[in-house]
Every structure is written in C-alpha cells, then in structure tokens.
Design a protein around this motif. Sequence first.
Motif, PDB file in Angstrom:
ATOM      1  N   ARG A 122     -11.371 122.785   5.443  1.00 38.04           N
ATOM      2  CA  ARG A 122     -12.350 123.369   6.359  1.00 38.04           C
ATOM      3  C   ARG A 122     -12.255 124.899   6.337  1.00 38.04           C
ATOM      4  N   ALA A 123     -11.054 125.434   6.274  1.00 36.63           N
ATOM      5  CA  ALA A 123     -10.891 126.890   6.223  1.00 36.63           C
ATOM      6  C   ALA A 123     -11.527 127.467   4.963  1.00 36.63           C
ATOM      7  N   ARG A 124     -11.340 126.782   3.829  1.00 38.42           N
ATOM      8  CA  ARG A 124     -11.958 127.257   2.594  1.00 38.42           C
ATOM      9  C   ARG A 124     -13.478 127.224   2.696  1.00 38.42           C
ATOM     10  N   TYR A 125     -13.989 126.169   3.311  1.00 39.07           N
ATOM     11  CA  TYR A 125     -15.445 126.057   3.460  1.00 39.07           C
ATOM     12  C   TYR A 125     -15.975 127.193   4.337  1.00 39.07           C
ATOM     13  N   LEU A 126     -15.358 127.417   5.483  1.00 40.78           N
ATOM     14  CA  LEU A 126     -15.829 128.460   6.387  1.00 40.78           C
ATOM     15  C   LEU A 126     -15.722 129.840   5.760  1.00 40.78           C
ATOM     16  N   ASP A 127     -14.673 130.050   4.986  1.00 44.59           N
ATOM     17  CA  ASP A 127     -14.542 131.328   4.274  1.00 44.59           C
ATOM     18  C   ASP A 127     -15.696 131.504   3.291  1.00 44.59           C
ATOM     19  N   GLY A 128     -16.058 130.428   2.604  1.00 46.82           N
ATOM     20  CA  GLY A 128     -17.146 130.506   1.635  1.00 46.82           C
ATOM     21  C   GLY A 128     -18.479 130.821   2.276  1.00 46.82           C
ATOM     22  N   ILE A 129     -18.796 130.196   3.410  1.00 44.50           N
ATOM     23  CA  ILE A 129     -20.097 130.475   4.024  1.00 44.50           C
ATOM     24  C   ILE A 129     -20.099 131.843   4.697  1.00 44.50           C
ATOM     25  N   ALA A 130     -18.925 132.318   5.143  1.00 50.37           N
ATOM     26  CA  ALA A 130     -18.869 133.667   5.705  1.00 50.37           C
ATOM     27  C   ALA A 130     -19.170 134.710   4.636  1.00 50.37           C
TER      28      ALA A 130
ATOM     29  N   ILE B   7     -26.075 117.075   3.327  1.00 43.37           N
ATOM     30  CA  ILE B   7     -25.099 117.502   2.317  1.00 43.37           C
ATOM     31  C   ILE B   7     -25.614 118.734   1.577  1.00 43.37           C
ATOM     32  N   GLY B   8     -26.893 118.709   1.195  1.00 42.23           N
ATOM     33  CA  GLY B   8     -27.471 119.869   0.532  1.00 42.23           C
ATOM     34  C   GLY B   8     -27.501 121.086   1.433  1.00 42.23           C
ATOM     35  N   ALA B   9     -27.877 120.899   2.690  1.00 34.26           N
ATOM     36  CA  ALA B   9     -27.921 122.015   3.640  1.00 34.26           C
ATOM     37  C   ALA B   9     -26.545 122.635   3.829  1.00 34.26           C
ATOM     38  N   LEU B  10     -25.505 121.792   3.848  1.00 33.47           N
ATOM     39  CA  LEU B  10     -24.149 122.317   4.028  1.00 33.47           C
ATOM     40  C   LEU B  10     -23.683 123.123   2.829  1.00 33.47           C
ATOM     41  N   SER B  11     -24.281 122.898   1.676  1.00 30.72           N
ATOM     42  CA  SER B  11     -23.938 123.751   0.532  1.00 30.72           C
ATOM     43  C   SER B  11     -24.538 125.148   0.699  1.00 30.72           C
ATOM     44  N   PHE B  12     -25.473 125.292   1.618  1.00 28.44           N
ATOM     45  CA  PHE B  12     -25.997 126.588   2.059  1.00 28.44           C
ATOM     46  C   PHE B  12     -25.668 126.745   3.543  1.00 28.44           C
ATOM     47  N   GLY B  13     -24.391 126.535   3.845  1.00 27.02           N
ATOM     48  CA  GLY B  13     -23.964 126.454   5.238  1.00 27.02           C
ATOM     49  C   GLY B  13     -24.117 127.727   6.033  1.00 27.02           C
ATOM     50  N   HIS B  14     -24.386 128.853   5.356  1.00 28.48           N
ATOM     51  CA  HIS B  14     -24.602 130.117   6.075  1.00 28.48           C
ATOM     52  C   HIS B  14     -26.009 130.222   6.640  1.00 28.48           C
ATOM     53  N   LEU B  15     -26.907 129.295   6.253  1.00 27.39           N
ATOM     54  CA  LEU B  15     -28.281 129.331   6.747  1.00 27.39           C
ATOM     55  C   LEU B  15     -28.432 128.467   8.000  1.00 27.39           C
ATOM     56  N   PRO B  16     -29.071 128.973   9.030  1.00 30.78           N
ATOM     57  CA  PRO B  16     -29.443 128.109  10.156  1.00 30.78           C
ATOM     58  C   PRO B  16     -30.369 126.994   9.681  1.00 30.78           C
ATOM     59  N   ALA B  17     -30.292 125.852  10.327  1.00 31.78           N
ATOM     60  CA  ALA B  17     -31.070 124.688   9.905  1.00 31.78           C
ATOM     61  C   ALA B  17     -31.541 123.922  11.129  1.00 31.78           C
ATOM     62  N   VAL B  18     -32.791 123.524  11.120  1.00 30.99           N
ATOM     63  CA  VAL B  18     -33.324 122.617  12.131  1.00 30.99           C
ATOM     64  C   VAL B  18     -33.931 121.431  11.399  1.00 30.99           C
ATOM     65  N   PHE B  19     -33.536 120.233  11.799  1.00 34.74           N
ATOM     66  CA  PHE B  19     -34.103 119.020  11.224  1.00 34.74           C
ATOM     67  C   PHE B  19     -35.303 118.593  12.069  1.00 34.74           C
ATOM     68  N   VAL B  20     -36.395 118.268  11.387  1.00 38.16           N
ATOM     69  CA  VAL B  20     -37.679 118.035  12.062  1.00 38.16           C
ATOM     70  C   VAL B  20     -38.112 116.592  11.807  1.00 38.16           C
TER      71      VAL B  20
ATOM     72  N   TYR C 116     -27.034 133.636  16.320  1.00 35.52           N
ATOM     73  CA  TYR C 116     -26.863 133.149  14.953  1.00 35.52           C
ATOM     74  C   TYR C 116     -26.064 131.847  14.965  1.00 35.52           C
ATOM     75  N   ALA C 117     -26.641 130.786  14.394  1.00 33.95           N
ATOM     76  CA  ALA C 117     -26.011 129.466  14.417  1.00 33.95           C
ATOM     77  C   ALA C 117     -26.247 128.763  13.086  1.00 33.95           C
ATOM     78  N   PRO C 118     -25.485 129.109  12.073  1.00 33.12           N
ATOM     79  CA  PRO C 118     -25.646 128.439  10.772  1.00 33.12           C
ATOM     80  C   PRO C 118     -25.166 126.998  10.837  1.00 33.12           C
ATOM     81  N   ILE C 119     -25.744 126.160   9.990  1.00 34.96           N
ATOM     82  CA  ILE C 119     -25.415 124.739  10.030  1.00 34.96           C
ATOM     83  C   ILE C 119     -23.944 124.486   9.723  1.00 34.96           C
TER      84      ILE C 119
END
Length: 602
Positions: free
Chosen positions: A22-30, A165-178, A277-280
């Motif tokens: 999880r730390a590696r993931y958060l570092d990557g999106i930061a 899963i795809g959205a989390l690969s762009f985890g720095h982007l905010p996302a709303v599911f519609v 700011y609330a990225p997915i």
Amino acid sequence: MTLDARIADVTEAIVKRSRETRARYLDGIAKAAADGPYRAALSCGNLAHGFAGCGGHDKAALKGQTVPNIGIVTAYNDMLSAHQPYERFPDILRAAAREAGAVAQVAGGVPAMCDGVTQGRLGMELSLFSRDVIALSTAVALSHDMFDAALYLGICDKIVPGLVIGALSFGHLPAVFVPSGPMPSGMTNDEKGRIRGLYAEGKIGRAELLEAESASYHSPGTCTFYGTANSNQMLMEIMGLHLPGASFVQPNTPLRDALTRAAVSQALAITRSGNGYAPIGQILDEKAFVNGIVGLNATGGSTNHAIHLVAMAKAAGITLTWDDFDRLSAATPLLCRIYPNGSADVNHFHAAGGMGFLIRELRRAGLLHDDVLTVMGPGLSEYEKEPALVGDEIVWRDGEAESGDASVLRPVAAPFQSDGGLRVLDGNIGRAVIKVSAVDRDRWVIEAPARVFSTQDGLEAAFRAGELDRDVIAVVRFQGPKANGMPELHRLTPALGVLQKRGHKVALVTDGRMSGASGKVPAAIHVTPEAAHGGAIGKIRDGDLMRLDAESGRLEVLVDAAEFEAREPAFEETEPQFGMGRNLFAAFRAAVGPAEKGASAI
C-alpha cells in the motif's frame, strides 16, 4: 459510534499485511499527482490532437489549459439492457461540464458482455477475463494524460470491477462512478423460477419459457434481481464512489438525469483545482474495502465479489483474503431479503429505504468505518440521505427512520439472521466459498455420495436420464480459471433445484463460479486449487461420500485419508479452445492466478 471490535481487528490485520504494498502504491500516485497539471506538459502537437474533435467552445477552453477536463470512460452498448441508457449520458455530461465552466470528453470505451446472454454458452469462458480486458482498456483510455478527473459509466458483472482496477492504475485522478439504474419490476422472481423449473423437467416448451424470460427482462435498465450487477452498485455507494442514493434510481427519469448532471459537479469539486482533492487511490483504502465486504454480507450479495474485491484491492496495493470475508461475515447481520435471498427485487429494496437506510443502520451500529474519504468528502453521513428533485435542482434529504417493508429490509436490532451471507469452507479438497443467505438452514449441512462431471452438459444429461434422482453432491470440475476461464454455471440451477424440490439432499461442488444470483441449492464454489492445477477436487470419484458443512465451515471427502492422498488427480485431455474468440485468451489462461487471489491475469 464505537467501531465493532471484530471489524477493527480484521481491518488492522489487512492494514498490517498490506503495509509495504500500500505504501508503494500511495507513493506512486503521489508522484503522478505531482507531475500535473497534465495537459501543460503536452507539446502543442500533442494537445492539438487531444482537442481536434471538440466543438469550438470546448476547443477554446482546452487551448487555455486552465479549465478542468473530465474524461468519460463508457461501457455503453445497446445490447445490454443495463448499459443501453448510457447512450444519452455523454451529451448530458458534456453539457453539464460546459455549464460549470469545464470540459468533458469521452476518453474511450470498454467492452461490456452480458452474462445473461452467455450463460451455458462458449462465450461465458471469456466472461471473467473480460474484467482484466476492461481494466486494460480503461488504462488505454486514460493514457492520453488529458484529464483532471474521470467519470466511469458501467453497471454489470465484470464491468465495474474492471473499471475500478483500471481507475486505480490512475489513482491520482478523482473518479465518480455513474450508474444508469434498474429496469422497472417485471414478472416476479418466484414465478420466473417456477417456470424455469417446469422447463427443466420438460413440462413446458421453449415458447412458454421465452415468454416468461421476456416478461422478466423487459426494458432498459439493470436486471432487478440482486446478482453481481446490483451488488456492484451497492459496493460503489457504500465505498464512496457513487453520489448518495444514486444506485437504484430508474433510468430515463428526471431524477436519474439530475443525478447524472450532479456527478459532473461533484467530480469537479474533488479535482486538484476544487476544494477537496479526493483521488480514487485515496478513497479506496483498507477501510473502504472493509465497508464494502460488510455491505456485501449485510445484503446477501454476489459470491463473485469474493474474487472481484480481492483483485480490486490488489490494484490499490491492498491484500484481502477469503478469511477476511469469513470473519467479517461472522460480525455482520443479514439485513436484506432480495431475490435470490427472498422474493423482492432491488426496486422493492430501494422503496423500503434502500442504501440510505442500510448505511445508517450499519454505521450507527459500529459496523462501518466512518473515518473514510468519499466523493462527497469525509465520512459516510451524507450516504444516509436520499436524493430528491426540487424544481430542476437536486437536494439530499434525510432518509426514513424506519424500513418501509420489514420483509425486505430490516434494522440491525431485528436482522434476518445474526451473521452475513457468505462462508468460507475448508477441507481435504481445498478451500471454497458458499453463499448461505438464500439457503434454508436445514440444508447448510449436506452429506451424500458424489457424482463427478467435467462439463455442464454431462450433468444435464445425467439429470435428464434420471441418474441424479437421489441424494447427491454434484462435483463439476475443470471449470476453474486456468482450465477454461471459470465460467458461471447458473445453467445448472434449474436441474439441481428440481432435485431439491423432490426432497433429495442436493449440493454442488465446483472449481467454477456460480451466478451472482446463486440461490437455494447449497453450492461450494471457487474451489481452489482447481482441478487443472492439480487440485484435490480432481481426486474425487463417483460414489465417494462427501460432506458440505456450512455450519462448521468444512468441505470434505469422507474416504480413508491415506487412500485419498495416494490417488492421482484426474487429468482432462482438452481440445484446443477455439471458437467465440477463446483462442485469443490462451495467454490469460496460462497466466491467471487462483480464485482466492482474485483470478487475475494482469
């Protein structure tokens, strides 16, 4: 509100085992977020290509590079009833973005197949892998690096997990599911099941069956039973990616359109240029996934999510196990009776109080983490509210204090059962999952001789020949992800249901999947290791006494341990998988992991 200690313990275990990933993931999106604003880094040629197809207003806005641009990733097609309403959504979303001084572009489309069409057909062998294809397609859509946030249009079985899963690969982007919402109620689920049973027994013909099915699935919108598609919607709301109360509002209504427009406003509010700011990648943390699993158990949701949630969490650097599901089920009361767990459908659930009532009950009982981030901001209190229209404006009001129908939706103080809808089974053939919320308690323990099959056709032929008209545990193996893509075996439900109604003790054991609508027949599914990987399910022989015990969590072959250990597992010579595109997925079958790890090939 004090968090239930059992929920806290499971969460802490997940946090501990996931700490490094999880730390590696958060570092990557930061780091990805720090590289913005994204379009500013594009060359003039890059940028010109990015807005060449836009109208004059949007092109001028994007030239200035100061307005937010929202990417739309859509699973629209007009064959799926649930996705047909999405045909209108891009125009609605683009207009709402312009009114707010922003731009919205369709970034790309993802495939969307219907398990209802492919049940029992060769195309179903592509179904689970389509989740990974959707994740990859989502990444391709967003790879242009043109966007400040994204809106995801998807409903059904593999589609929402793939989009997540795809959205989390762009985890720095905010996302709303519609969502698009469920179709109006049609033929009752009990009547539909009765007619399917008559057809399985040969008492009515195809014409009568087709009439019944057409009366059940009859208009645009999600199928109304509580299978994987509607479990997806529950998850997106309780995990904070939908607007409050958005999941089960019917399509092509003023309120549905207003919620669609409001999704744009909320996406803009949580971009880097907004107030919160609330990225997915931050919204979907360990606590959000625990909330999702609690919701799944409280509602008797789809067993498919014992696979999908594991894969979704992995994309966020979080490791979930089936034991987490089991422990959370033990702590979660069953609050809903929605078909196949009852006779009501999701429209009845929504009318009885729906997601607002459910979340309020779980939250105030300390069964949900409230210290989470959502697309609405911190906490879940907004998700206790219901949307309504005042003129053309949408407002959120407090939901009803009491359930509108206690046969469908109940408070924590008076649940349908004290624990949740899923169990994990363990024993000498491996591990499996069973959905018990729809199974009568006197069928939680089945002991009977095995009858072993390697295909659905084989079981159906034996049923028609009268060979299964007795107590039996049907073992259907070589249906796992490595064998053939792990198709759903819902086609077998009518035959097994008929045997059960005749008074026999009946169960299914398989390394395949059951439908998200798996119901009254006890089914130990997702058996792992699978037969194609040398699993012990391949050692079972016709006539072996078996015991499925959902009370104690055991799944066993009751033969001499030394003899069973000495048996060689069965090996199936399979023909090259060609037709319906299956040959294109050979690499997926070779690379896929076990069901307990999310059955992912990426």
